[in-house]
Enzyme design. Structure first.
Site, mmCIF file in Angstrom:
data_model
loop_
_atom_site.group_PDB
_atom_site.id
_atom_site.type_symbol
_atom_site.label_atom_id
_atom_site.label_comp_id
_atom_site.label_asym_id
_atom_site.label_seq_id
_atom_site.Cartn_x
_atom_site.Cartn_y
_atom_site.Cartn_z
ATOM 1 N N LYS A 139 0.827 -1.200 0.040
ATOM 2 C CA LYS A 139 0.078 -0.077 0.280
ATOM 3 C C LYS A 139 1.084 1.251 -0.274
ATOM 4 O O LYS A 139 2.017 0.988 0.536
ATOM 5 C CB LYS A 139 -0.913 -0.181 1.216
ATOM 6 N N HIS A 169 -1.034 -4.837 5.571
ATOM 7 C CA HIS A 169 -0.364 -5.423 6.514
ATOM 8 C C HIS A 169 -1.261 -5.650 7.706
ATOM 9 O O HIS A 169 -1.315 -6.518 8.431
ATOM 10 C CB HIS A 169 1.084 -4.983 7.154
ATOM 11 N N LYS A 173 -2.488 -9.064 10.593
ATOM 12 C CA LYS A 173 -2.595 -9.009 12.091
ATOM 13 C C LYS A 173 -3.458 -10.195 12.810
ATOM 14 O O LYS A 173 -4.616 -10.368 12.165
ATOM 15 C CB LYS A 173 -3.090 -7.739 12.525
ATOM 16 N N GLU A 207 -3.948 7.226 17.384
ATOM 17 C CA GLU A 207 -2.587 7.230 17.684
ATOM 18 C C GLU A 207 -2.182 8.672 18.648
ATOM 19 O O GLU A 207 -2.670 9.657 18.303
ATOM 20 C CB GLU A 207 -1.693 7.580 16.549
ATOM 21 N N ASP A 226 -4.321 7.257 4.201
ATOM 22 C CA ASP A 226 -3.352 6.558 5.089
ATOM 23 C C ASP A 226 -3.851 5.271 5.642
ATOM 24 O O ASP A 226 -3.046 4.205 5.769
ATOM 25 C CB ASP A 226 -2.627 7.358 5.935
ATOM 26 N N HIS A 231 -6.696 -0.168 5.552
ATOM 27 C CA HIS A 231 -6.994 -0.876 6.775
ATOM 28 C C HIS A 231 -8.326 -0.853 7.397
ATOM 29 O O HIS A 231 -8.762 -1.716 7.909
ATOM 30 C CB HIS A 231 -6.030 -0.454 8.205
ATOM 31 N N LYS A 317 -4.302 11.320 14.577
ATOM 32 C CA LYS A 317 -3.191 11.348 15.412
ATOM 33 C C LYS A 317 -3.224 12.352 16.430
ATOM 34 O O LYS A 317 -4.060 13.276 16.211
ATOM 35 C CB LYS A 317 -2.073 11.860 14.120
#
Ligand code: NDP
Length: 463
Positions: A139, A169, A173, A207, A226, A231, A317
């Site tokens: 990605k 990814h 997980k 985050e 992002d 995800h 964030k």
């Protein structure tokens, strides 16, 4: 699966890069330690590196990311080869073909900027090494619908879909795999897993840090590109999909793609965009940047199972904690028999995806005593160590075996872009928020009547 067994060589384009350093070397080391990789490893880079430099970089990477096992590292170092050269030159690919020797089904890992994919893919084809090969790409897979289509055309010119492994990814997980397992390993869930019993679904990926020096990269992305398009929509698809029709790889991916197709494209009214105060002072960030570091989204799924059930997605964030959690809120009982329940938490499922892995069913239970008074209880499973096997190790192993299950398929990726495309860029006002808060207040206005955001705690405490 695209059949044909395990790849007999792994070729890493961009072996000197950040991704190789942060993820690929540690994954290779772990695979070798488990005895799950015995193919030669070829590192590709433009001229200027050397085999010795590559080995040293691998050592540093592995030391930095965990405990280096001397025997596994020695094997890795011995298997590494270096092929240098410009990707525009046919001679680079001739040298690669020579280095591949008798390998007939190499796996090519494109750990390079996507702008180079076309050059490298055609270089491989011209050298006659693309035929039975697999290709692993990272990605972001495109920036919008059109660029994702272009990228797919580029790759399909030389590789069939069954040979393309698009890494997200997140799908590697453990807790994300657990979502699929939990949904379809248990029969009690199915009768209530729908609009009749579920009020709403919330997913928060928080985050507690900023862009950590990657301002330049983040300026090109923003929260939606992002983490939401990839995800978090992947998580939605696992929560929303129908039961797969069989055990094959494609039956899971078929149902996920169908779930994506049922998701309604977002509109600017479905998003609250935020930017933390101080983002514009980060290195590489424009002084007037309109990029969102926070997004709260309301998503609708037009299917018989989910019509009318909002899925709220939030990512940001510099929020108060670093944690990712899914909350599935059930409807209240139709009649309130016990008064203390009127304001209690509704029944719910919570899937904590990080930092711990927790599956929890929130219910009411009577407290001992004369009165009919209850308390909230959580029936749960808890794993402190979420990933015994790191996602990149799992995914790299799967790709080399040709198992596509945990990789994003072309149609799903394109559908995900279709869903977010109307809210990419400055589609709605950008709201400033203070670092350490849960983002702009306006996010709460997205919620349906009577609902509020569930803020995960840093540590799992049933909060
Ligand atoms: P880098 O910018 O570090 O580049 C990787 C390598 O590509 C470089 O070391 C360089 O190697 C080569 N390269 C870069 N530009 C050129 C060019 N113009 N011509 C030829 N070679 C070039 O990228 P990352 O390692 O960060 O990322 C690789 C891919 O993975 C990207 O698609 C990225 O989006 C994706 N990704 C990265 C993540 C990360 O954690 N870094 C996370 C998720 C995805 P050399 O000059 O030695 O040839």
């Amino acid at each position: 699966m695209n059949g044909g067994g395990t790849s007999d060589a792994l070729v890493i384009f961009g072996v000197t890069g950040d991704l190789a350093y942060r993820q690929i070397f540690p994954a290779l080391h772990a695979m070798i330690r488990r005895g799950q990789l015995d193919a030669p490893i070829l590192g590709m880079a433009r001229a200027g590196s050397s085999l010795e430099a590559l080995r040293e970089r691998a050592r540093q990477s592995i030391e930095e990311h965990g405990d280096l096992d001397p025997a596994a590292f020695a094997t890795l170092a011995a298997r590494l080869q270096y092929v240098g050269g410009n990707y525009e030159d046919a001679s680079t690919f001739e040298a690669l073909r020579a280095a591949l020797g008798a390998a007939t089904r190499p796996a090519f890992y494109f750990a390079i900027p996507p702008s180079l994919f076309a050059t490298v893919a055609s270089g491989l084809a011209r050298a006659g090494v693309a035929g039975d090969a697999r290709v692993i790409v990272e990605k972001p897979f495109g920036r919008d619908v059109a660029s994702a289509e272009d990228l797919n055309h580029t790759l399909h010119a030389h590789f069939p879909e069954a040979s393309i492994f698009r890494i997200d990814h997140y799908l590697g997980k453990e807790p994300v795999q657990n979502l699929l397992y939990y949904r379809f390993a248990n029969s009690f869930l199915e009768p209530i897993w729908n609009r009749n019993y579920i009020d709403r679904v919330q997913i928060t990926m928080a985050e507690a840090f900023g862009v950590r020096g990657r301002g330049r990269f983040y300026e090109e992305a923003g929260a939606v590109r992002d983490v939401v398009q990839n995800h978090l929509l992947q998580v939605v698809s696992l929560l929303a999909m129908e039961a797969p029709g069989g055990r094959g790889t494609e039956s899971v991916r078929d149902e996920k793609a169908q779930a994506f197709r049922s998701m309604r494209p977002l509109t600017p009214a479905d998003i609250v965009r935020g930017q933390y105060v101080g983002y514009r002072e980060e290195e590489g960030v424009a002084a007037d940047s309109q990029v969102e570091t926070f997004a709260a989204i309301r998503l609708h799924i037009d299917s018989w199972r989910w019509a009318g059930v909002p899925f709220y997605i939030r990512a940001g964030k510099h929020l108060p904690v670093t944690a990712t959690e899914v909350l599935v809120e059930l409807k209240r009982p139709p009649v309130t028999l016990f008064e203390d329940c009127a304001k209690a938490r509704p029944n719910h499922f919570r899937f904590r995806l990080s930092p711990q892995v927790v599956l929890s069913l929130g219910a009411r239970a009577k407290m001992p005593g004369e009165k009919m008074l209850g308390e909230d209880v959580d029936l749960m499973t808890f794993h402190e160590q979420p990933d015994e096997m790191a996602p990149y190790e799992r995914l790299l192993g799967d790709a080399m075996r040709g198992d596509q299950t945990l990789f994003a398929r072309e149609d799903a990726v394109q559908e995900a872009w279709r869903i977010v495309e109307p809210v990419l860029g400055p589609c709605a006002p950008l709201r400033p928020y203070q670092p350490g808060t849960w983002g702009p207040e306006e996010a709460s206005r997205l919620m349906d009547h009577g609902a509020s955001w569930h803020n995960p705690a840093q540590d799992w405490g049933g909060a």
